[in-house]
Design a protein around this motif. Structure first.
Motif, short mmCIF file in Angstrom:
data_model
loop_
_atom_site.label_atom_id
_atom_site.label_comp_id
_atom_site.label_asym_id
_atom_site.label_seq_id
_atom_site.Cartn_x
_atom_site.Cartn_y
_atom_site.Cartn_z
N ALA A 1 -10.84 -54.71 1.78
CA ALA A 1 -10.55 -53.30 2.02
C ALA A 1 -9.06 -52.99 2.00
CB ALA A 1 -11.13 -52.90 3.38
N ARG A 2 -8.26 -53.85 1.37
CA ARG A 2 -6.81 -53.85 1.56
C ARG A 2 -6.13 -52.52 1.30
NH1 ARG A 2 -6.20 -59.11 -2.38
NH2 ARG A 2 -7.51 -60.53 -1.17
N ARG A 3 -5.42 -52.12 2.26
CA ARG A 3 -4.46 -51.01 2.18
C ARG A 3 -5.07 -49.72 1.65
NH1 ARG A 3 -2.00 -55.22 -0.26
NH2 ARG A 3 -2.13 -54.19 -2.29
N THR A 4 -6.38 -49.53 1.83
CA THR A 4 -6.98 -48.31 1.29
C THR A 4 -6.39 -47.06 1.93
OG1 THR A 4 -9.04 -49.48 0.86
CG2 THR A 4 -9.15 -47.09 0.93
N ALA A 5 -6.35 -47.05 3.25
CA ALA A 5 -5.81 -45.85 3.92
C ALA A 5 -4.35 -45.62 3.56
CB ALA A 5 -5.97 -46.01 5.43
N GLU A 6 -3.56 -46.71 3.43
CA GLU A 6 -2.15 -46.56 3.08
C GLU A 6 -1.99 -46.01 1.67
OE1 GLU A 6 -3.50 -49.10 4.45
OE2 GLU A 6 -2.38 -49.67 6.26
N GLU A 7 -2.81 -46.51 0.73
CA GLU A 7 -2.72 -46.02 -0.65
C GLU A 7 -3.05 -44.54 -0.73
OE1 GLU A 7 -5.26 -48.35 -3.08
OE2 GLU A 7 -4.06 -50.18 -2.92
N LEU A 8 -4.12 -44.14 -0.03
CA LEU A 8 -4.51 -42.74 -0.07
C LEU A 8 -3.48 -41.86 0.64
CD1 LEU A 8 -8.33 -43.11 0.68
CD2 LEU A 8 -7.27 -42.52 -1.51
N GLY A 9 -2.90 -42.38 1.72
CA GLY A 9 -1.89 -41.60 2.42
C GLY A 9 -0.65 -41.37 1.57
N ALA B 1 -0.70 -41.32 -1.74
CA ALA B 1 -1.08 -40.48 -2.87
C ALA B 1 -1.24 -39.02 -2.48
CB ALA B 1 -2.38 -41.00 -3.49
N PHE B 2 -1.66 -38.77 -1.22
CA PHE B 2 -1.85 -37.40 -0.75
C PHE B 2 -1.06 -37.22 0.55
CE2 PHE B 2 -5.62 -38.66 -3.12
CZ PHE B 2 -5.76 -37.62 -4.03
N PRO B 3 0.26 -37.11 0.45
CA PRO B 3 1.09 -37.09 1.68
C PRO B 3 0.86 -35.86 2.55
CG PRO B 3 2.40 -36.59 -0.27
CD PRO B 3 1.06 -37.02 -0.77
N ALA B 4 0.37 -34.77 1.98
CA ALA B 4 0.19 -33.55 2.77
C ALA B 4 -1.18 -33.48 3.43
CB ALA B 4 0.39 -32.33 1.87
N ALA C 1 -9.40 -33.26 4.66
CA ALA C 1 -8.85 -34.48 5.25
C ALA C 1 -9.48 -35.66 4.54
CB ALA C 1 -9.12 -34.55 6.75
N LEU C 2 -8.83 -36.81 4.61
CA LEU C 2 -9.36 -38.06 4.10
C LEU C 2 -9.87 -38.88 5.28
CD1 LEU C 2 -6.63 -38.89 1.45
CD2 LEU C 2 -9.06 -38.51 0.96
N VAL C 3 -11.13 -39.27 5.25
CA VAL C 3 -11.74 -40.04 6.32
C VAL C 3 -12.12 -41.40 5.75
CG1 VAL C 3 -13.58 -40.14 8.02
CG2 VAL C 3 -12.64 -37.93 7.37
N VAL C 4 -11.41 -42.45 6.16
CA VAL C 4 -11.65 -43.81 5.69
C VAL C 4 -12.49 -44.52 6.75
CG1 VAL C 4 -10.61 -45.97 4.92
CG2 VAL C 4 -9.46 -43.79 4.46
N SER C 5 -13.66 -45.00 6.34
CA SER C 5 -14.61 -45.56 7.31
C SER C 5 -15.22 -46.84 6.78
CB SER C 5 -15.72 -44.54 7.59
OG SER C 5 -16.75 -45.11 8.38
N THR C 6 -15.55 -47.72 7.69
CA THR C 6 -16.33 -48.90 7.34
C THR C 6 -17.81 -48.55 7.39
OG1 THR C 6 -16.20 -49.59 9.65
CG2 THR C 6 -14.61 -50.57 8.12
#
Length: 714
Positions: free
Chosen positions: A485-493, A495-498, A518-523
């Protein structure tokens, strides 16, 4: 007390010795929160002076009832179903110079009162009645005995799972008066299903229909479950609903409260705390409420006049208890439906193979919507495979292809976007490099592995598999792949800083999120519900789900994908789901068609050809190699049993928390699988239970662990 293994010395039925024995018992007994009793003599109860007791010992060779004498002062309180304390153990009956030589006090349950005993020696007396509350009724006793026999376990172990620990403060408070039955509810959203209104009418009319319900996507299933419960209550009967976790229990609780108001049902979850949970359990046992919503332990809830048992999402691993004898909610509720002759409802957005078998066998009827309703409620599902990633070099580096970025951008214009990312740590499963079919053993169809990265070995029977070739396409090359699941939230953050990024997982699980972008990253399994539904969803790293070394990997992956996709708006409202997995895989195709029942039926047919559960019955026996071999040889197994193995158990990786099935530190254990046709399942369980009881009675230092129908057979 009587036992076939003990022959106590005879003592007088009355007189100074017996009086001294009683006084010594009272002096040494220490019962928390119970007043000591002064016994005024050795007189026994005039009627039914013998109490048959189940002692709280979960070892199989003590899985029997023991007889005790009922003193006159305990006659009124010593009723069937109450908790008692008795003297049990070595020397419990022997008396010398007016003093008892041994035996300690132990908890137990009074099963019945009798006029006489089958035991010819002197009976020890009940020490205490811990509480006059009758918590073990005949229906509960019959159910727990059936579960113990089904899973080759002891009755005492099952009763410990069924009856919560006593709480004196909760027990001292009265339960509320029961409310009259409510009127039958309107069908509501059950009209979307062809047989939905008829199912509710049968419940309200006192019928006992059995159904496998494939719920439509969307947030409406808690309300539909609540209407099924309300229809059952309208008939004057009780209802029981078991869900995997507290979050979903809260959703059903809110739906039922909104439909019928407060005071008509109890919620039994671990989040309630011991006092509140026991108070709610007592209200059910006393008949104050007739409906129960709860998690796994609630499957034994003592609902009066049970009319409906329901389980939601039976494929969730939370429904399988990790304490001996490891019962599963679905099978326990099947037993309750048969014993109580009540209705049965198995619901999910997906469909397990076990659910498909219930329909194929005719035991339950399908409860589904027609295709027009499915297309209207389901989102649009788009696939992304390895070939697409290969053509998109930037997407390969970022793990997100262009189609996924486009779905996220468009979804964020109208609402939140869900991103499901599997956890790290899934072990790889070997599969054909060309067609991705799982690599199976030619002899027993078990999963293949390569422990030394060279030779192939079967995880079931331990045989080598030289010269392997794929039975589907003839390929000879294997692959194993894990994507984390590496760095998914960081990559999306980045890519979409606002856009705010929220996470939901093991450390922090969200229940709901607002309907704002909003972006919701979930397991998997931790997806929160979005107000108004998600505008889009990304299902990433499909191979991490499909690559698990588990017989249920495809079924479980499809179930988790559908649970996440069901939270997305329907296709008519612009809802889109993008799945990053090989498009030709059958679970992926089933998701695109939104056809979990069809996938389960095909999987069931293939398992029937290969002899896999649930078409067959299996049991695992684990322990030290020589102990397992001796146990299996002496077990008296059915003639049609197939013995697979032994194979060494995998050593837990360093740093991982210990689990119930792990071998002791520093020991290497082996496992044997026993496979029989379904008609021999009861004989297999009885043979294993008898062999284990014999071994325990001999007091050997090394024991084995038995599990019927283990979930991790590969």
């Amino acid at each position: 007390m009587s036992s076939d293994d003990e022959q106590p010395e005879e003592t007088a039925a009355g007189g100074p010795e017996q009086l001294a024995l009683i006084r010594e018992t009272v002096r040494r007994a220490k019962v928390p929160k119970a007043k000591p009793r002064t016994w005024r003599g050795a007189a026994l109860a005039r009627e039914l002076p013998v109490a048959r007791v189940l002692v709280n010992k979960g070892v199989l060779h003590l899985d029997q009832y023991f007889d005790y004498a009922v003193p006159e002062e305990l006659d009124a309180e010593a009723q069937p179903g109450v908790r008692v304390r008795v003297r049990f153990g070595a020397g419990a009956h022997r008396v010398r110079d007016g003093r008892r030589e041994g035996g300690g006090l132990i908890d137990g349950f009074l099963i019945e009162r009798r006029a006489d005993s089958d035991y010819g020696g002197a009976l020890a007396a009940l020490a205490y009645v811990v509480s006059p509350e009758r918590v073990l009724d005949p229906g509960m006793l019959a159910l727990t005995r059936a579960v113990a026999d089904r899973y080759a376990g002891s009755l005492a172990d099952v009763i410990q799972l069924a009856i919560p620990p006593r709480n004196g403060r909760a027990e001292s408070k009265p339960s509320p008066e029961p409310l009259p039955p409510p009127p039958p509810p309107e069908p509501g959203s059950w009209r979307r299903y062809a047989r939905g209104p008829a199912f509710l009418d049968a419940l309200a009319g006192g019928g006992a229909p059995r159904a496998v319900w494939t719920a439509l996507p969307g947030p409406g299933w808690p309300e539909e479950l609540a209407r099924a419960v309300a229809a059952t209550l309208a008939s004057g009967r009780g209802a029981l609903v078991v869900v995997p976790d507290g979050r979903r229990a809260a959703r059903v609780d809110a739906a039922l409260t909104a439909l019928l108001g407060a005071g008509r049902h109890a919620v039994l979850t671990a989040d309630s705390g011991p006092e509140k949970r026991y108070r709610e359990w007592l209200a059910v046992s006393r008949g104050s409420v007739r409906a129960v919503i709860g998690t796994r332990a609630a499957m034994f809830a003592p609902v009066r006049d049970l009319g409906l048992v329901a389980v939601w999402d039976d494929g969730d691993s939370s429904h399988s208890d990790e304490r001996a004898p490891f019962p599963h909610v679905r099978e326990v509720l099947e037993l309750r439906a048969a014993i109580d002759r009540c209705a049965f409802l198995l619901g999910s957005t997906g469909c397990t193979v076990e659910a498909a078998q219930l329909v194929e066998s005719g035991w339950a009827a399908p409860l589904t919507a027609d295709r027009d309703q499915v297309r209207a409620a389901a989102p649009l599902v788009r696939t992304v495979g390895d070939q697409d990633l290969a053509r998109d070099e930037a997407a390969r580096a970022a793990r997100l292809p262009s189609i996924a970025w486009q779905a996220v951008r468009e979804g964020l214009r109208t609402g939140p976007v869900l991103v499901q990312v599997p956890r790290r740590g899934y072990a790889p499963r070997l599969a054909c490099e060309r067609c991705r079919a799982p690599a199976r053993c030619r002899h027993c169809s078990g999963p293949l592995e390569a422990p030394d990265e060279r030779d192939l070995t079967c995880r079931w029977c331990g045989r080598g598999a030289t010269g392997w070739h794929c039975s589907e396409c003839g390929g000879t090359r294997l692959r194993a792949r894990i994507v984390g699941a590496r760095r998914t939230a960081e990559e999306l953050g980045r890519a979409f800083p606002a856009v705010p990024v929220r996470t939901s997982g093991r450390d922090h699980v969200l229940d709901t999120v607002p309907g704002r972008p909003a972006l919701v990253v979930s397991t998997p399994g931790a997806e929160p519900v979005a107000e108004g539904g998600y505008a889009a969803a990304l299902l990433l790293d499909g191979w991490a789900m499909l690559g698990r070394p588990d017989l249920r990997a495809g079924e479980d992956a499809l179930r988790r994908w559908m649970d996440a996709a069901a939270l997305v708006r329907g296709q008519r409202d612009g809802g889109t789901v993008v799945i990053v997995a090989e498009p030709t895989q059958r679970p992926v195709q089933a998701l695109v068609r939104w056809d979990p029942a069809g996938y389960a039926r095909r999987e069931l047919a293939e398992r029937a050809e290969l002899g896999f559960p649930p078409v067959s019955r299996m049991a695992s026996v684990t322990g030290r190699a020589e102990v397992v071999a001796a146990f299996v040889a002496a077990a008296g197994l059915p003639d049609d049993v197939e013995i697979l193995g032994p194979v060494p158990l995998p050593v837990p990786p360093p740093g991982r928390p210990r689990r119930p099935g792990d071998p002791p530190v520093g020991e290497t254990w082996e496992r044997v699988l026993l496979r029989v046709p379904p008609g021999s399942g009861a004989a297999l369980a009885a043979a294993l239970k008898s062999a284990q009881a014999t071994r325990l009675a001999r007091g050997g230092p090394d024991q084995v662990r038995i599990r019927i129908d283990p979930l991790d057979i590969g």
